[in-house]
Motif scaffolding. Structure first.
Motif, PDB file in Angstrom:
ATOM      1  N   VAL A 148      -4.225   6.236  -8.076  1.00 28.88           N
ATOM      2  CA  VAL A 148      -3.158   7.220  -8.184  1.00 28.88           C
ATOM      3  C   VAL A 148      -3.571   8.279  -9.195  1.00 28.88           C
ATOM      4  O   VAL A 148      -3.911   7.954 -10.337  1.00 28.88           O
ATOM      5  N   SER A 181       6.386   8.945  -3.374  1.00 27.74           N
ATOM      6  CA  SER A 181       6.547   8.253  -4.644  1.00 27.74           C
ATOM      7  C   SER A 181       7.507   7.090  -4.429  1.00 27.74           C
ATOM      8  O   SER A 181       8.038   6.882  -3.328  1.00 27.74           O
ATOM      9  N   GLY A 182       7.732   6.330  -5.476  1.00 26.84           N
ATOM     10  CA  GLY A 182       8.704   5.254  -5.442  1.00 26.84           C
ATOM     11  C   GLY A 182       8.465   4.251  -4.332  1.00 26.84           C
ATOM     12  O   GLY A 182       7.356   3.742  -4.131  1.00 26.84           O
ATOM     13  N   LEU A 232       5.650   5.001  -1.758  1.00 30.11           N
ATOM     14  CA  LEU A 232       4.308   4.740  -2.265  1.00 30.11           C
ATOM     15  C   LEU A 232       4.048   3.244  -2.355  1.00 30.11           C
ATOM     16  O   LEU A 232       2.938   2.774  -2.074  1.00 30.11           O
ATOM     17  N   ARG A 233       5.062   2.482  -2.736  1.00 29.19           N
ATOM     18  CA  ARG A 233       4.879   1.047  -2.889  1.00 29.19           C
ATOM     19  C   ARG A 233       4.518   0.388  -1.551  1.00 29.19           C
ATOM     20  O   ARG A 233       3.669  -0.495  -1.499  1.00 29.19           O
ATOM     21  N   PRO A 237       0.744  11.717  -6.233  1.00 23.72           N
ATOM     22  CA  PRO A 237       2.199  11.572  -6.121  1.00 23.72           C
ATOM     23  C   PRO A 237       2.908  12.921  -6.168  1.00 23.72           C
ATOM     24  O   PRO A 237       2.446  13.888  -6.778  1.00 23.72           O
ATOM     25  N   THR A 291       7.137  14.737  -4.869  1.00 23.98           N
ATOM     26  CA  THR A 291       8.520  14.429  -4.503  1.00 23.98           C
ATOM     27  C   THR A 291       8.596  13.745  -3.134  1.00 23.98           C
ATOM     28  O   THR A 291       9.540  13.006  -2.864  1.00 23.98           O
TER      29      THR A 291
END
Length: 491
Positions: free
Chosen positions: A260, A240-241, A244-245, A235, A237
């Motif tokens: 991860v 992510s979030g 990534l989901r 991960p 900047t």
């Protein structure tokens, strides 16, 4: 990850492995499971049957079968026969833990069935089950380790992350072979070159694409083209979030695994705990053990072990002293200033293995140093005497350090005690190895000793400092015996 250098041959090997057919964790040797089951069944059933028959118990075959079923059942419930567990290094302590559970289960069965075999005989009949299971684990682990050095029984990994972070993770995995992961491709996120020599399977943009499934489609295409078994995300900047989901959804819908990397290196899983806070997955890292009962147990164990060792080994000391004095001129013992816990210097004792003026001749041999770091090591050091070579090969030269353990300057288990000139060149990372007492043996002793590179030595020392526990010390002591008998890296 500062202390990671990839040997050139491992870079080449990793790149070469990216073109081989897919290998999965299930490709471990097929005999692992039958061997484990056979060892556990026979190791429990045969001794119990023989002991109970000798004790004239009415149903020795029934008891033997019951012991075998209980032993296999305990290990099955603890998932010791799972594909991921077979052949992997567990050490002796987990097997002992399973064995103690077995004793508890059979003690309940003994009371329920009113079985009358003498307790000590019944307990002794279960000891072979422990020893045979440990021996079987050692056999499969050695076979699996050899297979992984040849890129067999591995999991093909696709790394996703920003170029710099992806390079660091790839380098760390390539530098060691004590794990099942082989990186076969990298999906860099954002612009920037990769320096690890691993093929670029795809590239994601700096930001989440307008098409919701754009990233997921790119990653899935890379997975299929490189036959990856696992996607390891680093991960950052840019990944992510929500971004990534969506990648995770695509992988999981396809039945593929996602891992991860949290940015932690050499942290024992025993110190990790997963939590949920407001829907966020949180990884809790417990601090290293520095106070409480365990350090007290370690101190008692050190002093008692050193005192008993000096008493029992007194005849060996006399024999070594005589051999040294007869082999070369000079004293039998050698004293050297070393740096201990928190940077406090102390005098370390050893049996003399070199000529008397060895320290003065060290500067002349500086160009022949075979170690890539701050330590000085030569496989054929001309200063070592004939008797000294034998003492080093058998580690007998280290025995006088029992005096240092008894006085509290050293421990039985810990990092290697460094020289003052080495410590003078330490950076902040390397200084952390001085947070605990140095040891007579440690992870470096059972992992190759002088054959280790400087970076590998530091990694092992930091791993010990941050993940120490009393039970890990006991495990290292047990594995030290085999390392001493083997003698690899001792020169």
């Amino acid at each position: 990850m500062r202390h990671v250098r990839i040997p050139a041959q491992r870079v080449a090997r990793t790149a070469r492995e990216s073109t081989v057919p897919s290998r999965r964790l299930g490709d471990k040797a097929r005999w692992y499971l039958p061997a484990a089951l056979t060892a556990d069944v026979l190791g429990a059933a045969v001794p119990v049957g023989l002991v109970f028959d000798a004790a004239q118990q009415d149903r020795p075959l029934f008891c033997a079968a019951g012991a075998a079923v209980a032993w296999v059942g305990v290990q099955a419930l603890r998932r010791r026969y799972a594909t991921r567990a077979l052949g992997e290094s567990r050490g002796v302590l987990p097997v002992v833990h399973d064995w103690l559970i077995l004793i508890g289960v059979l003690a309940v069965a003994r009371a329920a069935l009113d079985e009358s075999t003498p307790r000590l005989a019944a307990l002794g009949s279960l000891l072979p089950a422990l020893l045979i299971t440990v021996a079987c684990h050692k056999l499969t682990y050695r076979h699996l380790s050899a297979a992984r050095r040849e890129a067999q029984a591995v999991s093909r990994v696709l790394v996703v992350g920003e170029p710099g972070a992806a390079d660091e993770v790839t380098a760390h995995l390539a530098a060691r072979t004590d794990h099942p992961y082989v990186v076969v491709g990298v999906v860099p996120v954002g612009a920037g070159p990769l320096t690890g020599g691993i093929p670029v399977a795809a590239r994601l943009g700096d930001e989440m694409p307008e098409a919701p499934d754009g990233d997921a489609d790119s990653v899935m295409a890379a997975v299929h083209s490189h036959h990856a078994d696992l996607v390891l995300v680093v991960p950052g900047t840019r990944i992510s979030g929500e971004r990534l989901r969506r990648v995770a959804w695509a992988l999981h819908d396809a039945g593929l695994e996602l891992a991860v990397f949290p940015g932690l290196v050499e942290v024992s899983v025993k110190r990790l705990e997963t939590l949920s806070a407001g829907g966020l997955a949180v990884l809790r890292v417990a601090p290293p053990v520095r106070g409480g009962v365990q350090p007290v147990l370690k101190s008692v164990f050190d002093r008692a072990g050193a005192g008993l060792g000096l008493l029992v080994l007194a005849p060996v000391f006399l024999g070594v002293v005589a051999a040294i004095r007869l082999g070369s001129a000079g004293p039998a013992f050698y004293r050297q200033r070393r740096i201990g816990r928190h940077g406090v210097p102390f005098v370390m004792w050893k049996f003399r293995t070199m000529v008397v003026d060895a320290d003065r001749r060290k500067a002349d041999l500086a160009g022949a140093n075979e170690n890539d770091g701050l330590m000085f090591k030569m496989r054929r050091d001309p200063r070592v005497t004939r008797v000294g070579r034998l003492l080093r090969r058998t580690s007998l030269d280290e025995l006088p350090q029992l005096l240092n353990v008894l006085t509290g300057h050293m421990s039985l288990v810990g990092p290697r005690p460094p020289l003052p000139e080495e410590v003078a060149q330490y950076d902040q990372v390397e200084l952390r190895r001085l947070a605990v007492r140095p040891g007579m043996t440690g992870l470096w002793q059972i992992s190759g000793r002088s054959d280790l590179s400087w970076d590998e030595t530091i990694q092992l020392d930091l791993q010990y400092v941050d993940n120490w526990s009393f039970t890990s010390d006991v495990d290292v002591m047990g594995r030290t015996f085999r390392a001493v008998v083997d003698g690899r890296g001792a020169y």
